[in-house]
Scaffold this motif. Structure first.
Motif, short mmCIF file in Angstrom:
data_model
loop_
_atom_site.label_atom_id
_atom_site.label_comp_id
_atom_site.label_asym_id
_atom_site.label_seq_id
_atom_site.Cartn_x
_atom_site.Cartn_y
_atom_site.Cartn_z
N MET A 137 21.91 11.80 -8.35
CA MET A 137 21.30 11.96 -7.02
C MET A 137 21.53 13.37 -6.49
SD MET A 137 22.29 8.34 -5.25
CE MET A 137 21.48 6.82 -5.75
N ARG A 138 22.77 13.86 -6.60
CA ARG A 138 23.09 15.20 -6.09
C ARG A 138 22.33 16.29 -6.84
NH1 ARG A 138 28.37 12.80 -5.89
NH2 ARG A 138 28.95 13.81 -7.86
N GLU A 139 22.05 16.06 -8.13
CA GLU A 139 21.37 17.05 -8.96
C GLU A 139 19.84 16.93 -8.93
OE1 GLU A 139 23.05 16.27 -12.81
OE2 GLU A 139 24.80 17.53 -12.44
N ALA A 140 19.30 16.10 -8.05
CA ALA A 140 17.85 15.84 -7.98
C ALA A 140 17.31 15.37 -9.33
CB ALA A 140 17.09 17.06 -7.47
N LYS A 141 18.06 14.45 -9.95
CA LYS A 141 17.66 13.85 -11.22
C LYS A 141 17.50 12.34 -11.07
CE LYS A 141 19.93 17.17 -14.32
NZ LYS A 141 21.00 17.31 -15.34
N ALA A 142 17.24 11.89 -9.86
CA ALA A 142 17.09 10.45 -9.63
C ALA A 142 15.98 10.20 -8.62
CB ALA A 142 18.40 9.85 -9.11
N VAL A 143 15.37 9.03 -8.77
CA VAL A 143 14.31 8.61 -7.86
C VAL A 143 14.76 7.28 -7.25
CG1 VAL A 143 11.94 7.75 -7.77
CG2 VAL A 143 12.48 9.81 -9.09
N ILE A 144 14.60 7.14 -5.96
CA ILE A 144 14.98 5.90 -5.28
C ILE A 144 13.81 5.40 -4.45
CG2 ILE A 144 15.97 7.06 -3.24
CD1 ILE A 144 18.23 4.87 -3.42
N ALA A 145 13.69 4.09 -4.37
CA ALA A 145 12.67 3.45 -3.53
C ALA A 145 13.40 2.72 -2.40
CB ALA A 145 11.84 2.47 -4.35
N LEU A 146 12.95 2.97 -1.18
CA LEU A 146 13.58 2.38 -0.01
C LEU A 146 12.55 1.74 0.89
CD1 LEU A 146 16.02 5.29 0.90
CD2 LEU A 146 16.63 3.14 -0.24
N ASP A 147 12.90 0.57 1.40
CA ASP A 147 12.11 -0.11 2.42
C ASP A 147 12.90 0.04 3.70
OD1 ASP A 147 10.50 -1.71 3.96
OD2 ASP A 147 11.03 -3.58 2.94
N GLY A 148 12.62 1.09 4.46
CA GLY A 148 13.48 1.44 5.59
C GLY A 148 14.82 1.88 5.03
N ASP A 149 15.88 1.13 5.35
CA ASP A 149 17.19 1.46 4.78
C ASP A 149 17.63 0.45 3.71
OD1 ASP A 149 17.73 -0.73 6.36
OD2 ASP A 149 19.38 0.21 7.46
N LYS A 150 16.70 -0.38 3.25
CA LYS A 150 17.01 -1.36 2.22
C LYS A 150 16.64 -0.82 0.84
CE LYS A 150 16.10 -5.67 2.68
NZ LYS A 150 15.33 -6.93 2.89
N PHE A 151 17.55 -0.98 -0.12
CA PHE A 151 17.31 -0.55 -1.49
C PHE A 151 16.21 -1.40 -2.12
CE2 PHE A 151 18.17 -1.52 -6.00
CZ PHE A 151 17.85 -0.29 -6.53
N ALA A 152 15.23 -0.72 -2.76
CA ALA A 152 14.13 -1.45 -3.41
C ALA A 152 14.01 -1.12 -4.89
CB ALA A 152 12.81 -1.13 -2.70
N GLY A 153 14.37 0.09 -5.32
CA GLY A 153 14.24 0.44 -6.73
C GLY A 153 14.86 1.78 -7.05
N PHE A 154 14.97 2.07 -8.36
CA PHE A 154 15.69 3.27 -8.79
C PHE A 154 15.36 3.62 -10.23
CE2 PHE A 154 19.50 5.23 -10.71
CZ PHE A 154 19.70 6.29 -9.85
N SER A 155 15.52 4.88 -10.58
CA SER A 155 15.51 5.37 -11.95
C SER A 155 16.09 6.78 -11.93
CB SER A 155 14.09 5.39 -12.53
OG SER A 155 14.11 5.75 -13.89
N TYR A 156 16.48 7.28 -13.11
CA TYR A 156 17.01 8.64 -13.18
C TYR A 156 16.56 9.32 -14.46
CZ TYR A 156 20.61 6.73 -16.29
OH TYR A 156 21.26 6.12 -17.32
N ILE A 157 16.75 10.63 -14.52
CA ILE A 157 16.42 11.41 -15.71
C ILE A 157 17.65 12.18 -16.17
CG2 ILE A 157 13.98 11.61 -15.13
CD1 ILE A 157 14.49 14.45 -14.13
N GLU A 158 17.66 12.53 -17.44
CA GLU A 158 18.75 13.33 -18.00
C GLU A 158 18.22 14.14 -19.16
OE1 GLU A 158 21.34 15.25 -17.93
OE2 GLU A 158 22.60 13.61 -17.21
N THR A 159 18.78 15.33 -19.36
CA THR A 159 18.39 16.18 -20.47
C THR A 159 19.39 16.06 -21.61
OG1 THR A 159 19.57 18.09 -19.57
CG2 THR A 159 17.23 17.88 -19.01
N TRP A 160 18.88 16.29 -22.82
CA TRP A 160 19.70 16.19 -24.03
C TRP A 160 19.29 17.30 -25.00
CZ3 TRP A 160 23.31 12.74 -23.00
CH2 TRP A 160 23.00 11.71 -22.12
N GLY A 161 20.19 17.66 -25.90
CA GLY A 161 19.86 18.63 -26.93
C GLY A 161 19.36 19.94 -26.39
N ASN A 162 20.16 20.58 -25.51
CA ASN A 162 19.77 21.87 -24.91
C ASN A 162 18.43 21.79 -24.18
OD1 ASN A 162 22.03 23.40 -25.51
ND2 ASN A 162 21.27 23.84 -27.57
N LYS A 163 18.21 20.70 -23.48
CA LYS A 163 17.01 20.49 -22.66
C LYS A 163 15.73 20.42 -23.47
CE LYS A 163 19.32 22.34 -18.68
NZ LYS A 163 19.69 23.47 -17.94
N GLN A 164 15.85 20.11 -24.76
CA GLN A 164 14.66 19.91 -25.58
C GLN A 164 14.12 18.49 -25.41
OE1 GLN A 164 15.50 20.91 -29.65
NE2 GLN A 164 16.42 22.86 -29.11
#
Length: 199
Positions: free
Chosen positions: A48-75
């Motif tokens: 979240m802090r690195e802007a590598k995550a996506v969150i879905a919110l219904d007001g202040d209620k959690f609705a969904g989530f996913s994240y990204i990450e790099t591997w192999g020198n960002k290849q």
């Protein structure tokens, strides 16, 4: 209710949802009887802090989530941990989250290959619509840090028995090179660089 759900790139202010996200992921894996890579509170908070995550919110209620990450020198980039809270399933929210994580990965690392390991048909369908195709595990990153993430999965014995050639999950890959309008030969690319003065 569907119109009120925001799908956004997460930041530090969303860390308060991490425990709910982890529990939702764990509960869903138990219901499906499938494996899932274990992630810690700090791991998701860092995404979240690195802007590598996506969150879905219904007001202040959690609705969904996913994240990204790099591997192999960002290849390579993975889009992982896609989850929608049971109260919000059937609304097309997973596709909105998947589209934003895919866009985030493409903008941040436009030359990287994007891959996904999944045992879910819905994710396979979304991946296919985005241009992913099934591949063997040999086509994925050889970054040992990525593969260590599979150690917490209940199916890791399959991965070990097959010498990491395959497992229960389906490997899917998006290669940006395959989506260019036409391939240019290396000679033409070199000629263009000389014309443009980039050499």
């Amino acid at each position: 209710m569907k119109d009120n759900i925001q799908v956004i790139v997460a930041d530090a202010s969303h860390e308060k949802y991490v425990d709910t996200i982890l529990k939702t992921i764990s509960d869903a894996a138990k219901v499906r009887g499938t494996g899932i890579a274990k992630r810690t509170h700090e791991y998701l908070a860092t995404k979240m802090r690195e802007a590598k995550a996506v969150i879905a919110l219904d007001g202040d209620k959690f609705a969904g989530f996913s994240y990204i990450e790099t591997w192999g020198n960002k290849q390579y980039v993975t889009t992982s941990g896609l989850i929608v809270h049971p109260d919000y399933r059937g609304l097309g929210l997973s596709k909105r989250i998947k589209n934003l994580t895919f866009t985030l990965a493409r903008v941040r690392w436009p030359q990287a290959k994007i891959f996904s390991l999944t045992s879910g048909s819905a994710v396979m369908k979304m991946n296919t619509q985005l241009g992913y195709h099934p591949v063997t595990f040999n086509d994925l990153t050889d970054d040992e840090s990525f593969w260590r993430g599979c150690e917490g999965c209940i199916n890791v014995d399959v991965l070990h028995r097959t010498n990491r050639r395959y497992c229960i999950c389906t490997a899917m890959l998006y290669d940006p090179e395959e989506h260019l309008p036409a391939k240019l030969s290396p000679e033409v690319i070199e000629r263009i660089k000389k014309i443009d003065g980039k050499e």
